[in-house]
Write an enzyme that holds these catalytic residues in place. Sequence first.
Site, PDB file in Angstrom:
ATOM      1  N   VAL A  44       0.855  -1.192   0.000  1.00  0.00           N
ATOM      2  CA  VAL A  44       0.000   0.000   0.000  1.00  0.00           C
ATOM      3  C   VAL A  44       0.890   1.240   0.000  1.00  0.00           C
ATOM      4  O   VAL A  44       1.895   1.283   0.697  1.00  0.00           O
ATOM      5  CB  VAL A  44      -0.904  -0.013   1.261  1.00  0.00           C
ATOM      6  CG1 VAL A  44      -1.668   1.294   1.391  1.00  0.00           C
ATOM      7  CG2 VAL A  44      -1.847  -1.196   1.192  1.00  0.00           C
ATOM      8  N   ALA A 275      14.861   4.860 -18.555  1.00  0.00           N
ATOM      9  CA  ALA A 275      14.090   5.949 -17.922  1.00  0.00           C
ATOM     10  C   ALA A 275      13.417   6.779 -19.007  1.00  0.00           C
ATOM     11  O   ALA A 275      13.485   8.002 -19.020  1.00  0.00           O
ATOM     12  CB  ALA A 275      15.016   6.809 -17.056  1.00  0.00           C
ATOM     13  N   GLY A 277      10.204   6.920 -19.759  1.00  0.00           N
ATOM     14  CA  GLY A 277       8.796   7.277 -19.615  1.00  0.00           C
ATOM     15  C   GLY A 277       7.906   6.211 -19.036  1.00  0.00           C
ATOM     16  O   GLY A 277       8.304   5.046 -18.873  1.00  0.00           O
ATOM     17  N   ARG A 278       6.686   6.638 -18.712  1.00  0.00           N
ATOM     18  CA  ARG A 278       5.690   5.757 -18.106  1.00  0.00           C
ATOM     19  C   ARG A 278       4.404   5.827 -18.899  1.00  0.00           C
ATOM     20  O   ARG A 278       4.157   6.801 -19.610  1.00  0.00           O
ATOM     21  CB  ARG A 278       5.441   6.182 -16.648  1.00  0.00           C
ATOM     22  CG  ARG A 278       6.692   6.031 -15.775  1.00  0.00           C
ATOM     23  CD  ARG A 278       6.467   6.561 -14.380  1.00  0.00           C
ATOM     24  NE  ARG A 278       5.527   5.791 -13.594  1.00  0.00           N
ATOM     25  CZ  ARG A 278       5.830   4.718 -12.883  1.00  0.00           C
ATOM     26  NH1 ARG A 278       7.072   4.256 -12.879  1.00  0.00           N
ATOM     27  NH2 ARG A 278       4.915   4.087 -12.184  1.00  0.00           N
ATOM     28  N   ASP A 317      -2.089   9.933 -12.658  1.00  0.00           N
ATOM     29  CA  ASP A 317      -1.283   9.547 -13.830  1.00  0.00           C
ATOM     30  C   ASP A 317      -2.079   8.797 -14.898  1.00  0.00           C
ATOM     31  O   ASP A 317      -1.702   8.810 -16.066  1.00  0.00           O
ATOM     32  CB  ASP A 317      -0.121   8.638 -13.395  1.00  0.00           C
ATOM     33  CG  ASP A 317       0.986   9.406 -12.693  1.00  0.00           C
ATOM     34  OD1 ASP A 317       0.784  10.594 -12.386  1.00  0.00           O
ATOM     35  OD2 ASP A 317       2.044   8.804 -12.435  1.00  0.00           O
ATOM     36  N   HIS A 451      17.458  39.873   4.465  1.00  0.00           N
ATOM     37  CA  HIS A 451      18.808  39.789   3.895  1.00  0.00           C
ATOM     38  C   HIS A 451      19.743  39.146   4.905  1.00  0.00           C
ATOM     39  O   HIS A 451      19.661  39.456   6.077  1.00  0.00           O
ATOM     40  CB  HIS A 451      19.299  41.193   3.538  1.00  0.00           C
ATOM     41  CG  HIS A 451      20.733  41.199   3.087  1.00  0.00           C
ATOM     42  ND1 HIS A 451      21.114  40.794   1.814  1.00  0.00           N
ATOM     43  CD2 HIS A 451      21.870  41.513   3.759  1.00  0.00           C
ATOM     44  CE1 HIS A 451      22.432  40.892   1.722  1.00  0.00           C
ATOM     45  NE2 HIS A 451      22.913  41.319   2.880  1.00  0.00           N
TER      46      HIS A 451
HETATM   47  C1  LIG Z   1      11.095   7.781  -9.910  1.00  0.00           C
HETATM   48  C2  LIG Z   1       9.940   8.735  -9.814  1.00  0.00           C
HETATM   49  C3  LIG Z   1      10.104   9.933  -9.152  1.00  0.00           C
HETATM   50  C4  LIG Z   1       9.034  10.827  -9.044  1.00  0.00           C
HETATM   51  N1  LIG Z   1       9.228  11.997  -8.377  1.00  0.00           N
HETATM   52  C5  LIG Z   1       8.208  12.873  -8.261  1.00  0.00           C
HETATM   53  C6  LIG Z   1       8.373  14.081  -7.537  1.00  0.00           C
HETATM   54  O1  LIG Z   1       9.437  14.366  -6.994  1.00  0.00           O
HETATM   55  N2  LIG Z   1       7.317  14.924  -7.445  1.00  0.00           N
HETATM   56  C7  LIG Z   1       6.111  14.650  -8.039  1.00  0.00           C
HETATM   57  O2  LIG Z   1       5.191  15.464  -7.942  1.00  0.00           O
HETATM   58  N3  LIG Z   1       5.937  13.504  -8.738  1.00  0.00           N
HETATM   59  C8  LIG Z   1       6.937  12.612  -8.851  1.00  0.00           C
HETATM   60  N4  LIG Z   1       6.744  11.436  -9.528  1.00  0.00           N
HETATM   61  C9  LIG Z   1       5.415  11.168 -10.121  1.00  0.00           C
HETATM   62  C10 LIG Z   1       4.420  10.747  -9.027  1.00  0.00           C
HETATM   63  O3  LIG Z   1       4.961   9.705  -8.269  1.00  0.00           O
HETATM   64  C11 LIG Z   1       3.090  10.336  -9.664  1.00  0.00           C
HETATM   65  O4  LIG Z   1       2.629  11.390 -10.480  1.00  0.00           O
HETATM   66  C12 LIG Z   1       2.022  10.043  -8.612  1.00  0.00           C
HETATM   67  O5  LIG Z   1       2.489   9.150  -7.648  1.00  0.00           O
HETATM   68  C13 LIG Z   1       0.771   9.500  -9.305  1.00  0.00           C
HETATM   69  O6  LIG Z   1      -0.225   9.229  -8.343  1.00  0.00           O
HETATM   70  P1  LIG Z   1      -1.480   8.343  -8.774  1.00  0.00           P
HETATM   71  O7  LIG Z   1      -2.381   8.317  -7.590  1.00  0.00           O
HETATM   72  O8  LIG Z   1      -2.002   8.800 -10.070  1.00  0.00           O
HETATM   73  O9  LIG Z   1      -0.883   6.892  -9.041  1.00  0.00           O
HETATM   74  P2  LIG Z   1      -0.217   5.868  -8.021  1.00  0.00           P
HETATM   75  O10 LIG Z   1       0.343   6.530  -6.836  1.00  0.00           O
HETATM   76  O11 LIG Z   1       0.669   5.010  -8.829  1.00  0.00           O
HETATM   77  O12 LIG Z   1      -1.453   5.013  -7.497  1.00  0.00           O
HETATM   78  C14 LIG Z   1      -2.116   4.096  -8.311  1.00  0.00           C
HETATM   79  C15 LIG Z   1      -2.559   2.944  -7.413  1.00  0.00           C
HETATM   80  O13 LIG Z   1      -3.532   2.181  -8.105  1.00  0.00           O
HETATM   81  C16 LIG Z   1      -3.320   0.811  -7.818  1.00  0.00           C
HETATM   82  N5  LIG Z   1      -3.955   0.064  -8.910  1.00  0.00           N
HETATM   83  C17 LIG Z   1      -3.593   0.032 -10.229  1.00  0.00           C
HETATM   84  N6  LIG Z   1      -4.478  -0.716 -10.934  1.00  0.00           N
HETATM   85  C18 LIG Z   1      -5.412  -1.159 -10.047  1.00  0.00           C
HETATM   86  C19 LIG Z   1      -6.580  -1.961 -10.167  1.00  0.00           C
HETATM   87  N7  LIG Z   1      -6.973  -2.453 -11.331  1.00  0.00           N
HETATM   88  N8  LIG Z   1      -7.290  -2.225  -9.048  1.00  0.00           N
HETATM   89  C20 LIG Z   1      -6.916  -1.724  -7.835  1.00  0.00           C
HETATM   90  N9  LIG Z   1      -5.816  -0.964  -7.669  1.00  0.00           N
HETATM   91  C21 LIG Z   1      -5.084  -0.662  -8.761  1.00  0.00           C
HETATM   92  C22 LIG Z   1      -1.803   0.679  -7.760  1.00  0.00           C
HETATM   93  O14 LIG Z   1      -1.430  -0.446  -7.014  1.00  0.00           O
HETATM   94  C23 LIG Z   1      -1.421   2.004  -7.081  1.00  0.00           C
HETATM   95  O15 LIG Z   1      -1.310   1.878  -5.683  1.00  0.00           O
HETATM   96  C24 LIG Z   1       7.786  10.512  -9.623  1.00  0.00           C
HETATM   97  C25 LIG Z   1       7.615   9.298 -10.300  1.00  0.00           C
HETATM   98  C26 LIG Z   1       8.673   8.414 -10.388  1.00  0.00           C
HETATM   99  C27 LIG Z   1       8.450   7.104 -11.098  1.00  0.00           C
END
Ligand SMILES: Cc1cc2nc3c(=O)[nH]c(=O)nc-3n(C[C@H](O)[C@H](O)[C@H](O)COP(=O)(O)OP(=O)(O)OC[C@H]3O[C@@H](n4cnc5c(N)ncnc54)[C@H](O)[C@@H]3O)c2cc1C
Length: 468
Positions: A44, A275, A277-278, A317, A451
């Site tokens: 989690v 690295a 992209g995603r 994302d 300052h």
């Molecule tokens: C190396 C790295 C460094 C980063 N650094 C930064 C930073 O410094 N600052 C910043 O702002 N952003 C940063 N990011 C980007 C940031 O981490 C993401 O934009 C953010 O975490 C996205 O949040 P989210 O809730 O969309 O997705 P996530 O946090 O990925 O959450 C998605 C969740 O959905 C769950 N899930 C997926 N499919 C299913 C399903 N079918 N059923 C149930 N659960 C599911 C997954 O298990 C996951 O827990 C970084 C990313 C990376 C890879």
Amino acid sequence: MKTSRNSSTFDLVIIGGGSAGYAAARKGAAEGLKTAVVEGGKEVGGTCILSGCMPSKALLYASEVLHLARSAKTWGLKIPKAGFDFKAVMARKKVVIDDCVQDRCQGLTSGKFKFIRANARFVDAHTVTFSEAQPGAPESIQAKHFVICTGSVVSPAAVPGLAQTGYLTSEDALSLRKLPKSLIVLGGGPVALELAQFLRRFNVEITLIQRGGQLLREFDADAAAVVESVLKREGVRIWKDTTLTKAFRHGRNKGVAFEHGGKSHRVMAENILFALGRSPATTWLNLEKAGVKTDSGRILTNAHMQTSAPHIYAAGDCTGPHAIVHIAVEQGEIAAHNIASPSARQRIDYRLLTNVVFTDPQMASVGLTEKEARTKKIPFKAASYPFNDHGKSLIMDATDGFVKLLADPASGEILGGTCAGVLGGELIHEIIAAMHHRMTARELALMPHYHPTLAEIWTYPAAELAGL
Ligand SMILES: Cc1cc2nc3c(=O)[nH]c(=O)nc-3n(C[C@H](O)[C@H](O)[C@H](O)COP(=O)(O)OP(=O)(O)OC[C@H]3O[C@@H](n4cnc5c(N)ncnc54)[C@H](O)[C@@H]3O)c2cc1C
């Protein structure tokens, strides 16, 4: 909506318990919706906590402290052997992550909403079923509304031979047990640069290969050049304007072949970090059964975060267009609010879009960049000021880079700011606050600044823009 044995019905079901999903769940429950969150990851926490922002910044900070210790002579200090114990560095990172995971688990199991540990997929527009469910999860769940917050995954390795050759992802690089001697980094975005600098400062030989002509293409070229020159000074070899042709194995090493300037090149290293992209994590969701439209996997939404199926929203994302945590949180909150309060709907607004890259020096921008203003033909005037002529940065020997402000030529309102320099990610917040309140460059210039601080550097371009 049909009901079936073993199924429960909710006002709101959120799929994914990362940054966007957790924010949507808190908002939905706070606004009185009977809410459930479904989280299917092995652990989690979501990307930010488990494999993104938190681990990468914890490691970057360690590399920055090491760098400062190695530079101690600058301030007349004697730290004869600044070294490291990589296992201990990783252990410290784990302590930080475990703390965040614990906080998130507490929040998700606080009882304000139902928390289900399973992978969800749609069977129809109002029902999801579960797989890999933990004990206690129902077989399926029905809801009047959904917010899809499934995040993103590392894009498939679109370089011929790379899958067979083997490579590290950012997630692998953030949990290394042993440092490689050398590494080829494919990519020139924030993740590539942050990991390249962290590893370089831990003595790994780095060759970074970037397709386009500019690293960090979302920033102005002059700002990106600051980080590029520092990385080169620290020994990172950088190739830009390349076309990757293949990856291959050579004995115990791995290699990448590419075209550059009309010639073929090959570089070798112990490993390769991919690295580049995603992609949105949406393939498994059966979105067509729910009537949700996508574009290359990205869930399409309007400014209310509503998808093509009016009762289904998306955030984070999986919908984009920016993979940034605070945007994911804002989108999640807006989606849940709009479901709970359809008569007072909110829209997402990217006017204050902020980008930060946590290299040293950091790169940060808010609002308009010069590049974007030119592309969109938005009138602006700009002024910059360098860190090598500023009191506090001279004290810190942090003289790389500059700050830049953009303002409306007619009203003087600040339209954007960039900080390519020390602690840029912190400094940019002054401009976020100024832009949030639609301040003019004149108002910023006349605002008191202590300052000697780094923050007072903003007063110089502000004064220039205001003609003071
Ligand atoms: C190396 C790295 C460094 C980063 N650094 C930064 C930073 O410094 N600052 C910043 O702002 N952003 C940063 N990011 C980007 C940031 O981490 C993401 O934009 C953010 O975490 C996205 O949040 P989210 O809730 O969309 O997705 P996530 O946090 O990925 O959450 C998605 C969740 O959905 C769950 N899930 C997926 N499919 C299913 C399903 N079918 N059923 C149930 N659960 C599911 C997954 O298990 C996951 O827990 C970084 C990313 C990376 C890879």
